[in-house]
Design an enzyme around this catalytic site. Structure first.
Site, mmCIF file in Angstrom:
data_model
loop_
_atom_site.group_PDB
_atom_site.id
_atom_site.type_symbol
_atom_site.label_atom_id
_atom_site.label_comp_id
_atom_site.label_asym_id
_atom_site.label_seq_id
_atom_site.Cartn_x
_atom_site.Cartn_y
_atom_site.Cartn_z
ATOM 1 N N GLU A 8 0.805 -1.225 0.000
ATOM 2 C CA GLU A 8 0.000 0.000 0.000
ATOM 3 C C GLU A 8 0.838 1.275 0.000
ATOM 4 O OE1 GLU A 8 -0.823 -2.604 1.917
ATOM 5 O OE2 GLU A 8 -2.841 -3.117 1.217
ATOM 6 N N HIS B 113 -10.148 -4.047 10.917
ATOM 7 C CA HIS B 113 -10.780 -3.936 9.607
ATOM 8 C C HIS B 113 -12.070 -3.135 9.639
ATOM 9 C CE1 HIS B 113 -7.976 -7.145 8.727
ATOM 10 N NE2 HIS B 113 -8.281 -7.090 7.453
#
Lengths: 344, 468
Positions: free
Chosen positions: B202, B271
């Site tokens: 990322e 998450h």
């Protein structure tokens, strides 16, 4: 792009870029003089910046490039129009070598409206879209994915340009560098990673910070070839740069050039440099100074006389004096500038 | 005894699926691990495995059946020695996706693949009617029903057709067709030059995208979820947001970072975070968080054309929700404009993204109680449309904010501050914030439900500010 590059690579051994060049390019008199002039401009400019910092005219952080001039000057001799340059915070030399106006650079250092970033960026954050200079980045290593992205854009447009992405031996330990290496090789992006190894990441020597001090090998896990270059010899730098640029333009993907160089001054102006001896610095200056090497060659080969070189020195001093004068007297930014350039 | 094989959930947010094909027929002997059938949703396909040994006694749902609710019994397996024609076992819990799925059936993985016990009650087709305040949609415009997922894909495809410099990059966006199937079909239409699968990296690909934007392209960077974008935060904030300013206006970074944000269901603390407040703190970024499919489409198209970095926060649960989307060529929704989703006189409820589900349901309940709530969908978090909120509060004198993110320094806190500054004299009661509870998101279904806001809290807050 991704799918095409998913084919399995067989090679395991460290890859060597083919057709390695002569280690040292032979320079014409014109090239020697151009290199001399460019390096001297950076040296005198940085000395002046150091002085002005001491006088309180330049604030914040100020990282001088003195000692490393041959790297950027040699690299730039291999660049062609359209190629991009991006580097970290030790960026004044890169801008001067890129042909940007010394007045604009110095006025940015003093935080004036005539600065390249209108006084809003400072020493570490300068840009010139016109000169394809993409900064000037203050976060160690952050310019590496960015420079890789510039190469991605080149590849996307298939324009034959190369991204010259500079970073130091300190940044070479950042994780994002290796994330970039992986993608650059995976997608064969035209990027030359120039690692300016000046032996110290701020105050920490490479032997104290790096498990593998041969930075040319840092791409091995990704199958990226690398070379170690004498970064104090502008001819060696240029030869390596030409070869690397050609490697990229031919579609071979990225390449790493470790430039072995040295900074004479501290990490920044506030660095007392207690981590190394005066003798070490002195020895480097006396035996390896990039500018003195050219000067000695010019004189020995009778390609230039003392008078010729003195004339160049005077010319450079005048340019730097004008830049300093402009940067000292230019107005600060209009207060209204506080609110501009946040959004386009 | 005989056991029911239940329709499994492929993800915590799945509610219905298609039973594509039976691979075993009635009377076949099966043992644990045998593949009984294939199922699919709009997101993925999966094989249903037997977890018990015995005989496939009866197939209850035939090949090709669509819209089979999670937890519906789809077959009966008779144990060894049992009568293969016997009646199915005890019936499964209601197949509304609200109860824990039985793990005794054919659920492919008995660990995390239970149906959502989400308090959000996602509705497959909420089909919200045409919006009271949406000046971007002219009267009598033809509408089509589509999911948020389809709207997002159409927005990207339209912009990619329009401008060759637009490309999509991220994990699983190409060959896999998107982890949440938002990029479905883009690889087939635009090819691998413009739909680029990345390694799991990322920080690296965010930085690479920003570099490409500085180099003149218009990247759409997909994060599989914004939870993973914390790895890329330095590049987003220091490189994308600040460079225009630091360069005195020379540079610019036309880039969209998009992906699901906030809680899905049962994916726990790492998450489930809502980043709306985080990104909205940063000058140089625009932050968009649509609720409807129409806004998702129109705002994403605007974001792709915007010369600035735009954080585009989607919501996994909303992906499958259907809304009316205007059939207009090149439908754009301006960034920075909120929308009145429901007009009212008594109290202003301000929310965005999935928070709108609570807000609208609360408004419906409040109507029963005689309170006429005005509901504002922020749509853009930064720049925030304070004017519309202030205008509404001048009318109602009361305000409740609703978000799934944490309360401290949250979007609701910002709205409170702005109302203090710009509408203090119009307030008849202190503003109440309804937000996610100030804890990391727990995994257990009951605790998760407690951690998220709910309709009752919004109703109670609205009544409180109305002194009712």
């Amino acid at each position: 792009m991704a799918a095409a590059s998913s084919s399995v690579r067989a090679e395991a051994a460290p890859r060597k870029a083919q057709n390695a060049p002569e280690a040292i390019a032979s320079f014409t008199t014109e090239e020697e003089l151009a290199a001399y002039r460019q390096m001297l401009l950076i040296r005198r400019f940085e000395e002046k910046a150091g002085q002005m910092y001491g006088m309180g005219l330049i604030g914040g952080f100020c990282h001088l490039y003195i000692g490393q001039e041959a790297v950027v000057v040699g690299m730039m001799m291999a660049a062609r129009e359209g190629d991009q340059t991006i580097t970290g915070y030790r960026d004044h030399g890169h801008m001067l070598a890129r042909g940007m106006d010394p007045k604009g650079v110095m006025a940015e250092l003093t935080g004036r409206r005539g600065g390249l970033s209108k006084g809003k960026g400072g020493s570490m954050h300068m840009f010139s879209k016109a000169s394809q200079f993409y900064g000037g980045h203050g976060i160690v290593g952050a310019q590496v994915p960015l420079g890789t992205g510039l190469a991605f854009a080149d590849r996307y447009r298939n324009n034959g340009n190369v991204s010259f992405t500079y970073f130091g031996d300190g940044a070479a330990n950042q994780g994002q560098v290796y994330e970039s290496f992986n993608m650059a090789e995976l997608w064969k992006l035209p990027v030359v990673y120039v690692i300016e190894n000046n032996r110290y990441a701020m105050g920490t020597s490479v032997t104290r910070s790096s498990a593998l001090t041969d930075f040319s090998k840092r791409g091995q896990s990704f199958n990226i070839p690398g070379e170690q270059i004498d970064g104090m010899d502008v001819r060696a730098v240029k030869a390596a740069a030409l070869h690397a640029a050609e490697w990229c333009r031919a579609g071979n993907g990225p390449i790493i050039l470790e430039m072995q160089t040295y900074r004479y001054r501290g990490h920044s102006m506030s660095d007392p440099a207690k981590y190394r001896s005066k003798e070490e610095v002195q020895k480097m200056r006396e035996e390896h100074d990039p500018i003195e090497q050219v000067r000695a060659r010019l004189l020995a080969g009778k390609q230039a006389s003392e008078e010729d070189l003195k004339a160049i020195d005077a010319e450079i001093r005048a340019i730097v004096a004008q830049a300093a004068d402009f940067a000292s007297h230019d107005l600060e930014p209009d207060p209204a500038e506080l609110w501009t350039d946040v959004y386009k | 005894m005989a056991t029911n094989v239940l329709m499994p959930a492929l993800s915590p947010t799945m509610e219905h699926g298609k039973l594509t094909k039976w691979l075993k027929k009635e009377g076949d002997k099966v043992k644990s691990g045998d593949i009984l059938a294939e199922i699919e949703t709009d997101k993925a396909t999966m094989e249903v495995e037997a977890v018990d040994e015995g005989t496939l006694a009866k197939i209850l749902v035939p090949d090709g059946a669509d819209n089979v609710a999670v937890n519906t019994p789809i077959a009966v397996i008779a144990g060894t020695g049992e009568d293969a024609t016997m009646e199915p076992g005890p019936s499964a819990p209601p197949a509304d996706g609200r109860k824990n799925a039985s793990t005794e059936g054919g659920s492919p993985q008995s660990d995390a693949k239970t149906a959502a016990d989400s308090p959000l009650a996602p509705e497959a087709a909420s089909g919200e009617p045409a919006q009271p305040s949406a000046p971007e949609i002219p009267a009598k415009t033809a509408m089509a029903t589509m999911t948020v997922r389809e709207a997002l894909r159409d927005a990207m495809a339209e912009e990619m057709r329009r401008d060759d410099s637009v490309f999509v990059i991220g994990e699983e966006v190409a060959e896999y067709q998107g982890a949440y199937k938002i990029t479905q079909g883009l690889l087939q239409e635009f090819g691998e030059r413009r739909v680029v699968d990345t390694p799991i990296t990322e920080h690296g690909f965010a930085g690479l995208g920003i570099g490409a934007a500085m180099g003149g392209l218009r990247p759409i960077v997909e994060f599989m979820t914004f939870n993973f974008a914390m790895q890329a935060m330095d590049q987003i904030v220091n490189s994308a947001a600040k460079t225009l300013y630091m360069s005195g206006g020379q540079m610019g970074c036309p880039i969209v970072f998009r992906g699901p944000n906030g809680a899905a269901a049962r994916v726990a603390a790492q998450h489930s975070q809502d980043y709306a407040a985080w990104y909205s703190h940063i000058p140089g970024l625009k932050v968009v968080a649509p609720y409807t499919a129409a806004d998702a489409k129109g705002l994403l198209k605007s974001a792709i054309r915007d010369p600035n970095p735009v954080i585009f926060l989607e919501n996994e649960i909303l992906y499958g929700h259907s809304f009316e989307v205007p059939q207009i060529d090149d439908f754009l929704v301006p960034i920075g404009k909120a929308r009145i989703a429901r007009e009212g006189r008594d109290v202003t409820i301000v929310s965005f993204s999935i928070g709108m589900v609570y807000a609208l349901k609360a408004a419906a309940e409040l109507e029963q109680a005689g309170i006429d709530a005005e509901v504002i969908d922020l749509r853009t978090i930064r720049p925030m449309d304070s004017a519309l909120i202030v205008e509404s509060v001048k009318k109602t004198g009361r305000c409740v904010t609703v978000e799934e993110g944490w309360p401290q320094s949250g979007v609701g806190a910002e709205i409170c501050a702005r109302l203090m500054e710009q509408a203090f004299d119009y307030l008849d009661a202190p503003v109440i914030r309804i937000a996610g509870k100030d804890v990391p998101m727990p995994y257990a279904a009951n605790l998760e439900k407690l951690a998220l806001p709910n309709v009752e809290e919004v109703v109670a807050a609205a009544k409180a500010v109305c002194y009712r």
